[in-house]
Design a protein around this motif. Structure first.
Motif, PDB file in Angstrom:
ATOM      1  N   TRP A 203       0.833  -1.212   0.000  1.00  0.00           N
ATOM      2  CA  TRP A 203       0.000   0.000   0.000  1.00  0.00           C
ATOM      3  C   TRP A 203       0.865   1.259   0.000  1.00  0.00           C
ATOM      4  CZ3 TRP A 203      -4.701  -0.369  -1.537  1.00  0.00           C
ATOM      5  CH2 TRP A 203      -5.476  -1.495  -1.253  1.00  0.00           C
ATOM      6  N   GLY A 204       1.993   1.230   0.682  1.00  0.00           N
ATOM      7  CA  GLY A 204       2.893   2.372   0.654  1.00  0.00           C
ATOM      8  C   GLY A 204       3.470   2.611  -0.724  1.00  0.00           C
ATOM      9  N   LYS A 205       3.854   1.535  -1.397  1.00  0.00           N
ATOM     10  CA  LYS A 205       4.397   1.676  -2.757  1.00  0.00           C
ATOM     11  C   LYS A 205       3.334   2.205  -3.718  1.00  0.00           C
ATOM     12  CE  LYS A 205       7.640   1.074  -5.910  1.00  0.00           C
ATOM     13  NZ  LYS A 205       6.931   1.064  -7.178  1.00  0.00           N
ATOM     14  N   LEU A 206       2.079   1.810  -3.504  1.00  0.00           N
ATOM     15  CA  LEU A 206       1.008   2.302  -4.366  1.00  0.00           C
ATOM     16  C   LEU A 206       0.922   3.829  -4.313  1.00  0.00           C
ATOM     17  CD1 LEU A 206      -1.393   1.787  -6.244  1.00  0.00           C
ATOM     18  CD2 LEU A 206      -2.821   1.541  -4.208  1.00  0.00           C
ATOM     19  N   LEU A 207       1.124   4.410  -3.143  1.00  0.00           N
ATOM     20  CA  LEU A 207       1.097   5.868  -3.035  1.00  0.00           C
ATOM     21  C   LEU A 207       2.155   6.507  -3.940  1.00  0.00           C
ATOM     22  CD1 LEU A 207       0.608   6.672   0.765  1.00  0.00           C
ATOM     23  CD2 LEU A 207      -1.066   6.899  -1.081  1.00  0.00           C
ATOM     24  N   THR A 208       3.345   5.921  -3.984  1.00  0.00           N
ATOM     25  CA  THR A 208       4.396   6.494  -4.832  1.00  0.00           C
ATOM     26  C   THR A 208       4.062   6.337  -6.303  1.00  0.00           C
ATOM     27  OG1 THR A 208       5.793   4.518  -5.079  1.00  0.00           O
ATOM     28  CG2 THR A 208       6.064   5.809  -3.056  1.00  0.00           C
ATOM     29  N   ASN A 209       3.308   5.292  -6.651  1.00  0.00           N
ATOM     30  CA  ASN A 209       2.976   5.052  -8.051  1.00  0.00           C
ATOM     31  C   ASN A 209       1.821   5.904  -8.566  1.00  0.00           C
ATOM     32  OD1 ASN A 209       3.923   1.685  -7.567  1.00  0.00           O
ATOM     33  ND2 ASN A 209       4.905   3.074  -9.025  1.00  0.00           N
ATOM     34  N   LEU A 210       1.202   6.721  -7.714  1.00  0.00           N
ATOM     35  CA  LEU A 210       0.203   7.653  -8.206  1.00  0.00           C
ATOM     36  C   LEU A 210       0.836   8.651  -9.168  1.00  0.00           C
ATOM     37  CD1 LEU A 210      -1.872   8.386  -4.972  1.00  0.00           C
ATOM     38  CD2 LEU A 210      -2.262   6.646  -6.737  1.00  0.00           C
ATOM     39  N   ALA A 211       2.131   8.888  -8.985  1.00  0.00           N
ATOM     40  CA  ALA A 211       2.845   9.789  -9.895  1.00  0.00           C
ATOM     41  C   ALA A 211       2.923   9.238 -11.310  1.00  0.00           C
ATOM     42  CB  ALA A 211       4.252  10.054  -9.364  1.00  0.00           C
ATOM     43  N   ASN A 212       2.746   7.915 -11.490  1.00  0.00           N
ATOM     44  CA  ASN A 212       2.835   7.344 -12.833  1.00  0.00           C
ATOM     45  C   ASN A 212       1.834   7.977 -13.791  1.00  0.00           C
ATOM     46  OD1 ASN A 212       4.490   5.541 -11.371  1.00  0.00           O
ATOM     47  ND2 ASN A 212       4.007   3.875 -12.778  1.00  0.00           N
ATOM     48  N   GLY A 213       0.636   8.275 -13.287  1.00  0.00           N
ATOM     49  CA  GLY A 213      -0.367   8.876 -14.143  1.00  0.00           C
ATOM     50  C   GLY A 213       0.036  10.260 -14.604  1.00  0.00           C
ATOM     51  N   LEU A 214       0.515  11.083 -13.676  1.00  0.00           N
ATOM     52  CA  LEU A 214       0.967  12.430 -14.029  1.00  0.00           C
ATOM     53  C   LEU A 214       2.158  12.367 -14.978  1.00  0.00           C
ATOM     54  CD1 LEU A 214       0.735  14.016 -10.470  1.00  0.00           C
ATOM     55  CD2 LEU A 214      -0.825  14.411 -12.386  1.00  0.00           C
ATOM     56  N   ASP A 215       3.063  11.465 -14.675  1.00  0.00           N
ATOM     57  CA  ASP A 215       4.262  11.287 -15.495  1.00  0.00           C
ATOM     58  C   ASP A 215       3.881  10.890 -16.919  1.00  0.00           C
ATOM     59  OD1 ASP A 215       7.261  11.076 -15.313  1.00  0.00           O
ATOM     60  OD2 ASP A 215       6.802   9.066 -16.029  1.00  0.00           O
ATOM     61  N   SER A 216       2.883  10.024 -17.040  1.00  0.00           N
ATOM     62  CA  SER A 216       2.448   9.570 -18.363  1.00  0.00           C
ATOM     63  C   SER A 216       1.850  10.714 -19.170  1.00  0.00           C
ATOM     64  CB  SER A 216       1.418   8.446 -18.214  1.00  0.00           C
ATOM     65  OG  SER A 216       1.970   7.341 -17.541  1.00  0.00           O
ATOM     66  N   ILE A 217       1.102  11.565 -18.506  1.00  0.00           N
ATOM     67  CA  ILE A 217       0.431  12.674 -19.187  1.00  0.00           C
ATOM     68  C   ILE A 217       1.415  13.765 -19.581  1.00  0.00           C
ATOM     69  CG2 ILE A 217      -1.214  14.564 -18.828  1.00  0.00           C
ATOM     70  CD1 ILE A 217      -2.773  12.587 -16.988  1.00  0.00           C
ATOM     71  N   LEU A 218       2.360  14.071 -18.691  1.00  0.00           N
ATOM     72  CA  LEU A 218       3.230  15.225 -18.875  1.00  0.00           C
ATOM     73  C   LEU A 218       4.566  14.892 -19.523  1.00  0.00           C
ATOM     74  CD1 LEU A 218       2.506  16.938 -15.444  1.00  0.00           C
ATOM     75  CD2 LEU A 218       1.597  17.583 -17.692  1.00  0.00           C
ATOM     76  N   TRP A 276       4.608   5.741 -18.481  1.00  0.00           N
ATOM     77  CA  TRP A 276       5.008   6.601 -19.601  1.00  0.00           C
ATOM     78  C   TRP A 276       5.686   5.770 -20.687  1.00  0.00           C
ATOM     79  CZ3 TRP A 276      10.048   7.501 -21.365  1.00  0.00           C
ATOM     80  CH2 TRP A 276      10.166   8.449 -22.389  1.00  0.00           C
ATOM     81  N   GLN A 277       6.496   4.796 -20.288  1.00  0.00           N
ATOM     82  CA  GLN A 277       7.180   3.962 -21.269  1.00  0.00           C
ATOM     83  C   GLN A 277       6.180   3.182 -22.126  1.00  0.00           C
ATOM     84  OE1 GLN A 277      10.483   1.654 -19.489  1.00  0.00           O
ATOM     85  NE2 GLN A 277      10.473   3.170 -17.849  1.00  0.00           N
ATOM     86  N   SER A 278       5.073   2.754 -21.519  1.00  0.00           N
ATOM     87  CA  SER A 278       4.040   2.064 -22.305  1.00  0.00           C
ATOM     88  C   SER A 278       3.496   2.977 -23.396  1.00  0.00           C
ATOM     89  CB  SER A 278       2.905   1.611 -21.384  1.00  0.00           C
ATOM     90  OG  SER A 278       3.343   0.612 -20.490  1.00  0.00           O
ATOM     91  N   LEU A 279       3.263   4.238 -23.059  1.00  0.00           N
ATOM     92  CA  LEU A 279       2.798   5.191 -24.068  1.00  0.00           C
ATOM     93  C   LEU A 279       3.869   5.438 -25.118  1.00  0.00           C
ATOM     94  CD1 LEU A 279       0.924   7.892 -21.926  1.00  0.00           C
ATOM     95  CD2 LEU A 279      -0.028   5.883 -23.086  1.00  0.00           C
ATOM     96  N   ALA A 280       5.116   5.586 -24.667  1.00  0.00           N
ATOM     97  CA  ALA A 280       6.208   5.876 -25.596  1.00  0.00           C
ATOM     98  C   ALA A 280       6.407   4.733 -26.595  1.00  0.00           C
ATOM     99  CB  ALA A 280       7.491   6.133 -24.816  1.00  0.00           C
ATOM    100  N   ARG A 281       6.183   3.501 -26.152  1.00  0.00           N
ATOM    101  CA  ARG A 281       6.329   2.355 -27.054  1.00  0.00           C
ATOM    102  C   ARG A 281       5.080   2.109 -27.878  1.00  0.00           C
ATOM    103  NH1 ARG A 281       8.032  -0.275 -22.417  1.00  0.00           N
ATOM    104  NH2 ARG A 281       6.394  -1.829 -22.620  1.00  0.00           N
ATOM    105  N   GLY A 282       4.001   2.838 -27.594  1.00  0.00           N
ATOM    106  CA  GLY A 282       2.765   2.675 -28.352  1.00  0.00           C
ATOM    107  C   GLY A 282       2.108   1.327 -28.145  1.00  0.00           C
ATOM    108  N   LEU A 319      -5.104   8.663 -23.584  1.00  0.00           N
ATOM    109  CA  LEU A 319      -3.804   8.751 -24.246  1.00  0.00           C
ATOM    110  C   LEU A 319      -3.330   7.384 -24.722  1.00  0.00           C
ATOM    111  CD1 LEU A 319      -2.055  11.355 -21.918  1.00  0.00           C
ATOM    112  CD2 LEU A 319      -2.772  11.705 -24.293  1.00  0.00           C
ATOM    113  N   ALA A 320      -3.570   6.346 -23.921  1.00  0.00           N
ATOM    114  CA  ALA A 320      -3.178   4.996 -24.337  1.00  0.00           C
ATOM    115  C   ALA A 320      -3.922   4.572 -25.601  1.00  0.00           C
ATOM    116  CB  ALA A 320      -3.438   4.002 -23.209  1.00  0.00           C
ATOM    117  N   ALA A 321      -5.148   5.066 -25.746  1.00  0.00           N
ATOM    118  CA  ALA A 321      -5.955   4.732 -26.920  1.00  0.00           C
ATOM    119  C   ALA A 321      -5.721   5.687 -28.079  1.00  0.00           C
ATOM    120  CB  ALA A 321      -7.430   4.744 -26.537  1.00  0.00           C
ATOM    121  N   GLY A 322      -4.818   6.682 -27.900  1.00  0.00           N
ATOM    122  CA  GLY A 322      -4.559   7.651 -28.957  1.00  0.00           C
ATOM    123  C   GLY A 322      -5.674   8.662 -29.127  1.00  0.00           C
TER     124      GLY A 322
END
Length: 346
Positions: A203-218, A276-282, A319-322
């Motif tokens: 659960w603690g690690k999940l809190l840090t991974n909330l940044a993944n969404g922002l990172d993916s968008i920005l 973000w890497q998932s988006l970058a690789r399409g 974004l994942a769906a283009g």
């Protein structure tokens, strides 16, 4: 010696496969497409702040190409959205005993170690496997080019905190052995003795991974600290309502932060989250619905406001769906940041 069958050769699984193989562990890695072609042709390259290696783990392209045997340990290192398909697929694979005959299935006889973000895989895996271990992963690794993975941590390649999910005593033994072997491969690793100890780390690690969404968008290079703080505050309100305990930072809790400091890797300028890497690789898919989406799920169930995380999840799916949602998602990262600030901070 146990053989580790690593399912998924991306940033996390590929780094473990390369480092483990280079350290003399018995590794079979499952890869697909151009990535598998590159590994078959030239090995699996790993770039780090301290230097580069090229390892040659045994390669397979599908479950059918692997003859599982007693003593094997499966390591699931896909994204969570892929794991929900992989778990039953691998659980029903036959396992061969010392006599050369099939003695049961992987779900019955072999342990599985989960190297995934979020909570869903640890909830789903016991549906298919009797012996389940989960490890929270602290490792900013990169996989964008076939045949190559990159990690920025030093002097260790990253950190794992592994513990049993299921009550089977073999899960405790598997977690301890995995930690021992991970240390041999150059990772900081700690074993947790029970599921009650493990879940606060998840659960603690999940809190840090909330940044993944922002990172993916920005994308790389955009500062979003205030936005991330707001998402975490919303999530902590959900945790409080649900009675969820969490550990703030596993590396800090175990006093190993100095072993996993960030370093520079020559020629690597853009470095961002696995989402973000998932988006970058399409790839056409993204894991964030099992990260911030988990906060949204619990909040909606309990009636706790989760609109900020829900907004980020909606943009990530689009974004994942283009899809730019009919122009609602600007193309320019700074313009996206401005919209997110209005929605999340105002």
């Amino acid at each position: 010696m146990n053989r580790y069958v690593i399912i998924g050769a991306g940033a996390i699984g590929g780094t473990l496969a390369a480092a483990g193989s280079d350290a003399g562990l018995s590794i079979t890695v499952i890869a697909r497409g151009e990535h598998a072609d590159a590994i078959a042709a030239g090995g699996l390259a790993m770039r780090t702040p301290s230097g580069n290696i090229t390892a040659r783990p045994e390669l397979a392209r599908s479950p059918e190409e692997v003859e599982l045997r007693t003593g094997d340990v499966l390591v699931l290192a896909t994204k969570t959205n892929q794991a929900l398909t992989a778990l039953p697929q691998w659980a029903d694979r036959p396992v061969t005993g010392a006599s050369g005959t099939v003695i049961g299935t992987a779900g019955e006889l072999l342990p599985i170690v989960l190297l995934l973000n979020g909570t869903e895989a640890a909830r789903q895996a016991p549906r298919h496997f009797r012996t389940v271990v989960a490890a929270t992963v602290w490792m900013p690794a990169l996989f964008l080019s076939p045949g190559e993975v990159i990690t920025r941590m030093q002097p260790d390649h990253g950190a794992y905190f592994a513990g049993p999910v299921t009550a089977d005593p073999e899960a405790v033994a598997t977690a301890r052995q995995f930690v021992t072997d991970a240390r041999t491969a150059g990772f900081a690793a700690e074993a947790l003795g029970s599921a009650d100890e493990l879940w606060p780390h998840i659960w603690g690690k999940l809190l840090t991974n909330l940044a993944n969404g922002l990172d993916s968008i920005l994308g790389p290079g955009i500062e979003y600290g205030e936005l991330n703080d707001a998402l975490k505050a919303e999530a902590k309100a959900v945790y409080a309502a649900a009675g969820i305990d969490h550990v703030g930072s596993s590396p800090k809790a175990f006093d190993i932060e100095d072993r996993i400091e960030l370093g520079e890797v020559a020629g690597v300028e853009e470095f961002a989250s696995s989402s973000w890497q998932s988006l970058a690789r399409g790839t056409g898919s993204i894991e964030t619905d099992y990260l911030g989406g988990e906060i949204v799920r619990i909040g909606n169930t309990l009636g706790v406001p989760v609109g900020k995380n829900a907004f980020v999840m909606r943009w990530c799916r689009a974004l994942a769906a283009g899809d730019d949602l009919a122009g609602q998602i600007p193309a320019d990262p700074q313009e996206r940041l401005a919209v997110l600030r209005r929605v999340i901070l105002d």
